[in-house]
Design a protein around this motif. Structure first.
Motif, PDB file in Angstrom:
ATOM      1  N   ILE A  97       0.844  -1.212   0.000  1.00 19.74           N
ATOM      2  CA  ILE A  97       0.000   0.000   0.000  1.00 19.74           C
ATOM      3  C   ILE A  97       0.875   1.257   0.000  1.00 19.74           C
ATOM      4  CG2 ILE A  97      -1.666   1.344   1.369  1.00 19.74           C
ATOM      5  CD1 ILE A  97      -2.983  -1.340   2.111  1.00 19.74           C
ATOM      6  N   ILE A  98       1.949   1.241   0.783  1.00 18.46           N
ATOM      7  CA  ILE A  98       2.844   2.416   0.823  1.00 18.46           C
ATOM      8  C   ILE A  98       3.449   2.663  -0.566  1.00 18.46           C
ATOM      9  CG2 ILE A  98       5.074   3.252   1.735  1.00 18.46           C
ATOM     10  CD1 ILE A  98       4.297   1.812   4.386  1.00 18.46           C
ATOM     11  N   GLY A  99       3.859   1.582  -1.249  1.00 16.00           N
ATOM     12  CA  GLY A  99       4.500   1.731  -2.560  1.00 16.00           C
ATOM     13  C   GLY A  99       3.540   2.187  -3.647  1.00 16.00           C
ATOM     14  N   ILE A 100       2.304   1.725  -3.541  1.00 15.58           N
ATOM     15  CA  ILE A 100       1.332   1.992  -4.612  1.00 15.58           C
ATOM     16  C   ILE A 100       0.613   3.332  -4.392  1.00 15.58           C
ATOM     17  CG2 ILE A 100      -0.810   0.944  -3.739  1.00 15.58           C
ATOM     18  CD1 ILE A 100      -0.974  -0.625  -6.292  1.00 15.58           C
ATOM     19  N   LEU A 101       0.648   3.796  -3.133  1.00 18.24           N
ATOM     20  CA  LEU A 101      -0.107   4.996  -2.731  1.00 18.24           C
ATOM     21  C   LEU A 101       0.044   6.199  -3.682  1.00 18.24           C
ATOM     22  CD1 LEU A 101      -0.648   5.777   0.941  1.00 18.24           C
ATOM     23  CD2 LEU A 101      -0.132   7.681  -0.531  1.00 18.24           C
ATOM     24  N   PRO A 102       1.278   6.571  -4.088  1.00 20.97           N
ATOM     25  CA  PRO A 102       1.398   7.773  -4.933  1.00 20.97           C
ATOM     26  C   PRO A 102       0.820   7.617  -6.335  1.00 20.97           C
ATOM     27  CG  PRO A 102       3.518   6.711  -4.708  1.00 20.97           C
ATOM     28  CD  PRO A 102       2.594   6.008  -3.765  1.00 20.97           C
ATOM     29  N   PHE A 103       0.507   6.377  -6.762  1.00 20.21           N
ATOM     30  CA  PHE A 103      -0.064   6.178  -8.103  1.00 20.21           C
ATOM     31  C   PHE A 103      -1.588   6.202  -8.064  1.00 20.21           C
ATOM     32  CE2 PHE A 103       4.016   3.941  -7.964  1.00 20.21           C
ATOM     33  CZ  PHE A 103       4.655   4.516  -9.052  1.00 20.21           C
ATOM     34  N   THR A 104      -2.152   6.418  -6.892  1.00 21.95           N
ATOM     35  CA  THR A 104      -3.601   6.283  -6.750  1.00 21.95           C
ATOM     36  C   THR A 104      -4.233   7.538  -6.157  1.00 21.95           C
ATOM     37  OG1 THR A 104      -3.545   5.537  -4.463  1.00 21.95           O
ATOM     38  CG2 THR A 104      -3.164   3.870  -6.139  1.00 21.95           C
ATOM     39  N   ARG A 105      -5.576   7.525  -6.054  1.00 21.65           N
ATOM     40  CA  ARG A 105      -6.270   8.664  -5.435  1.00 21.65           C
ATOM     41  C   ARG A 105      -6.060   8.691  -3.924  1.00 21.65           C
ATOM     42  NH1 ARG A 105     -12.077   8.910  -6.866  1.00 21.65           N
ATOM     43  NH2 ARG A 105     -11.726   7.769  -8.773  1.00 21.65           N
ATOM     44  N   LEU A 106      -5.368   7.637  -3.387  1.00 19.60           N
ATOM     45  CA  LEU A 106      -5.057   7.632  -1.955  1.00 19.60           C
ATOM     46  C   LEU A 106      -4.085   8.746  -1.566  1.00 19.60           C
ATOM     47  CD1 LEU A 106      -4.450   3.981  -0.660  1.00 19.60           C
ATOM     48  CD2 LEU A 106      -6.284   5.536  -0.049  1.00 19.60           C
ATOM     49  N   VAL A 107      -3.432   9.369  -2.551  1.00 16.95           N
ATOM     50  CA  VAL A 107      -2.472  10.434  -2.227  1.00 16.95           C
ATOM     51  C   VAL A 107      -3.113  11.560  -1.423  1.00 16.95           C
ATOM     52  CG1 VAL A 107      -0.687  10.232  -4.019  1.00 16.95           C
ATOM     53  CG2 VAL A 107      -2.782  11.507  -4.478  1.00 16.95           C
ATOM     54  N   HIS A 108      -4.429  11.672  -1.493  1.00 14.63           N
ATOM     55  CA  HIS A 108      -5.080  12.769  -0.758  1.00 14.63           C
ATOM     56  C   HIS A 108      -4.789  12.659   0.737  1.00 14.63           C
ATOM     57  CE1 HIS A 108      -8.207   9.720   0.081  1.00 14.63           C
ATOM     58  NE2 HIS A 108      -8.560  10.481   1.093  1.00 14.63           N
ATOM     59  N   PHE A 109      -4.415  11.436   1.173  1.00 12.94           N
ATOM     60  CA  PHE A 109      -4.094  11.211   2.573  1.00 12.94           C
ATOM     61  C   PHE A 109      -2.834  12.009   2.995  1.00 12.94           C
ATOM     62  CE2 PHE A 109      -0.805   8.477   4.476  1.00 12.94           C
ATOM     63  CZ  PHE A 109      -1.231   8.405   5.791  1.00 12.94           C
ATOM     64  N   LEU A 110      -1.985  12.329   2.007  1.00 19.62           N
ATOM     65  CA  LEU A 110      -0.757  13.078   2.307  1.00 19.62           C
ATOM     66  C   LEU A 110      -1.004  14.585   2.420  1.00 19.62           C
ATOM     67  CD1 LEU A 110       1.722  11.255  -0.120  1.00 19.62           C
ATOM     68  CD2 LEU A 110       1.463  10.879   2.323  1.00 19.62           C
ATOM     69  N   VAL A 111      -2.143  15.034   1.919  1.00 16.00           N
ATOM     70  CA  VAL A 111      -2.425  16.474   1.976  1.00 16.00           C
ATOM     71  C   VAL A 111      -3.794  16.729   2.623  1.00 16.00           C
ATOM     72  CG1 VAL A 111      -0.948  17.339   0.120  1.00 16.00           C
ATOM     73  CG2 VAL A 111      -3.127  16.315  -0.469  1.00 16.00           C
ATOM     74  N   PRO A 112      -3.951  16.314   3.888  1.00 15.33           N
ATOM     75  CA  PRO A 112      -5.245  16.566   4.532  1.00 15.33           C
ATOM     76  C   PRO A 112      -5.483  18.075   4.606  1.00 15.33           C
ATOM     77  CG  PRO A 112      -3.613  15.886   6.164  1.00 15.33           C
ATOM     78  CD  PRO A 112      -2.970  15.759   4.822  1.00 15.33           C
ATOM     79  N   PRO A 113      -6.736  18.510   4.403  1.00 16.83           N
ATOM     80  CA  PRO A 113      -6.988  19.963   4.357  1.00 16.83           C
ATOM     81  C   PRO A 113      -6.996  20.586   5.747  1.00 16.83           C
ATOM     82  CG  PRO A 113      -9.023  18.760   4.032  1.00 16.83           C
ATOM     83  CD  PRO A 113      -7.958  17.722   4.223  1.00 16.83           C
ATOM     84  N   VAL A 114      -5.859  20.475   6.458  1.00 12.26           N
ATOM     85  CA  VAL A 114      -5.818  20.978   7.838  1.00 12.26           C
ATOM     86  C   VAL A 114      -5.983  22.487   7.917  1.00 12.26           C
ATOM     87  CG1 VAL A 114      -4.613  19.182   9.157  1.00 12.26           C
ATOM     88  CG2 VAL A 114      -3.311  20.710   7.699  1.00 12.26           C
ATOM     89  N   SER A 115      -5.621  23.196   6.825  1.00 10.33           N
ATOM     90  CA  SER A 115      -5.726  24.661   6.888  1.00 10.33           C
ATOM     91  C   SER A 115      -7.185  25.098   7.061  1.00 10.33           C
ATOM     92  CB  SER A 115      -5.128  25.286   5.634  1.00 10.33           C
ATOM     93  OG  SER A 115      -5.826  24.834   4.514  1.00 10.33           O
ATOM     94  N   TYR A 116      -8.143  24.192   6.756  1.00  8.65           N
ATOM     95  CA  TYR A 116      -9.558  24.529   6.944  1.00  8.65           C
ATOM     96  C   TYR A 116      -9.894  24.740   8.416  1.00  8.65           C
ATOM     97  CZ  TYR A 116     -11.007  23.884   2.140  1.00  8.65           C
ATOM     98  OH  TYR A 116     -11.174  24.050   0.802  1.00  8.65           O
ATOM     99  N   LEU A 117      -9.011  24.266   9.306  1.00  9.64           N
ATOM    100  CA  LEU A 117      -9.278  24.440  10.733  1.00  9.64           C
ATOM    101  C   LEU A 117      -9.173  25.903  11.134  1.00  9.64           C
ATOM    102  CD1 LEU A 117      -7.346  21.370  12.212  1.00  9.64           C
ATOM    103  CD2 LEU A 117      -9.810  21.652  12.000  1.00  9.64           C
ATOM    104  N   TRP A 118      -8.345  26.669  10.410  1.00 12.00           N
ATOM    105  CA  TRP A 118      -8.189  28.077  10.810  1.00 12.00           C
ATOM    106  C   TRP A 118      -8.581  29.075   9.726  1.00 12.00           C
ATOM    107  CZ3 TRP A 118      -4.010  24.634  10.771  1.00 12.00           C
ATOM    108  CH2 TRP A 118      -3.132  24.766   9.710  1.00 12.00           C
TER     109      TRP A 118
END
Ligand code: HEM
Length: 235
Positions: free
Chosen positions: A189-210
């Motif tokens: 899963i770690i290796g395949i992650l960047p080729f998939t829509r799972l990449v969104h996990f690396l950029v959670p929209p934390v800025s929406y908190l503020w």
């Protein structure tokens, strides 16, 4: 030799792919660095699958992280049987929640004609891998009981050996095929992650908190635009 390739070499291949491909995608195809939401095509079934999946997997992710960062504290917590049972039961509950959500998400992708059109073969690969991962985790917890205790003497030193660039494959070789499947599943899963829509996990929209949900940018005087005659002109 097989174990050495799977548990001694594959983790580094996976992490190299994760870092290099994610960075490349982030800098060169940034607008596709997303979960590519299908909410506007279908939202009701998405809600019932996505919410339990995300709550379940987030708690498990944090649980795994805490487990590997603080093994001594977990051992101390588990030294009283009732606390061990509370920990295992909580993990199992969130694991089952994630499983139910995932099964509903898979059903949604298979049954809604509009969703099927926007489903790529990579989406199917990801869903199957996640299913294998969650089922192997739950099976480990149920069959190879009390994983939250034995992982300290086996998987913690293995993960540490991998992180210190001296993988101790022997720690994994003697373990059950169920545990091996679970660890290998995570590596894949770690290796395949960047080729998939799972990449969104690396950029959670934390800025929406503020920041506000929506940034409204006015290009004209707010008071003038409210005067009816001005509005007419603007339209
Ligand atoms: C994509 C990454 C992963 C996912 C989605 C995942 C998911 C799960 C799930 C759903 C469970 C069952 C919850 C429970 O009842 O405990 C579980 C348990 C477990 N996982 Fe993972 N896991 C991942 C990575 C890993 C890794 C990398 C390791 C170790 C190297 C690991 C070790 C374990 C162990 C030992 C258990 C059993 C815990 C127990 O008996 O309570 N997992 N995992």
């Amino acid at each position: 030799m097989k174990d050495y390739l799977l548990f001694g070499v594959a983790p580094y291949v996976a992490v190299t792919l994760l870092l290099s491909v994610s960075l490349w995608r982030f800098f060169f195809t940034r607008y596709k660095f997303s979960s590519l939401s299908s909410e506007f095509l279908e939202s009701k079934d998405l809600f019932w699958g996505s919410v339990p999946w995300h709550y379940g997997i987030l708690v498990l992710f944090l649980g795994h992280l805490i487990g590997f960062l603080f093994p001594r504290e977990v051992t101390l917590w588990n030294s009283i049987p009732i606390r061990l049972i509370i920990l295992e039961a909580t993990a199992l509950t969130f694991g089952l929640l994630a499983l139910v959500g995932l099964v509903l998400l898979i059903k949604r992708r298979m049954t809604h004609p509009r969703i099927r059109v926007v489903t790529s073969w990579m989406d199917i690969v990801v869903l199957v891998l996640l299913l294998i991962q969650v089922v192997s985790g739950l099976s480990t917890a149920i069959i190879d009981r009390w994983g939250s205790s034995w992982y300290v003497a086996t998987l913690v030193p293995y993960v540490r050996s991998v992180l210190s660039l001296a993988p101790n494959v022997e720690l994994i070789s003697g373990m059950s095929w169920l545990v091996k499947t679970h660890v290998l599943g995570a590596i894949v899963i770690i290796g395949i992650l960047p080729f998939t829509r799972l990449v969104h996990f690396l950029v959670p929209p934390v800025s929406y908190l503020w920041r506000p949900y929506q940034l409204v940018i006015w290009n004209w005087d707010r008071r003038t635009i409210r005067v009816p005659s001005t509005k007419k002109k603007a339209h």
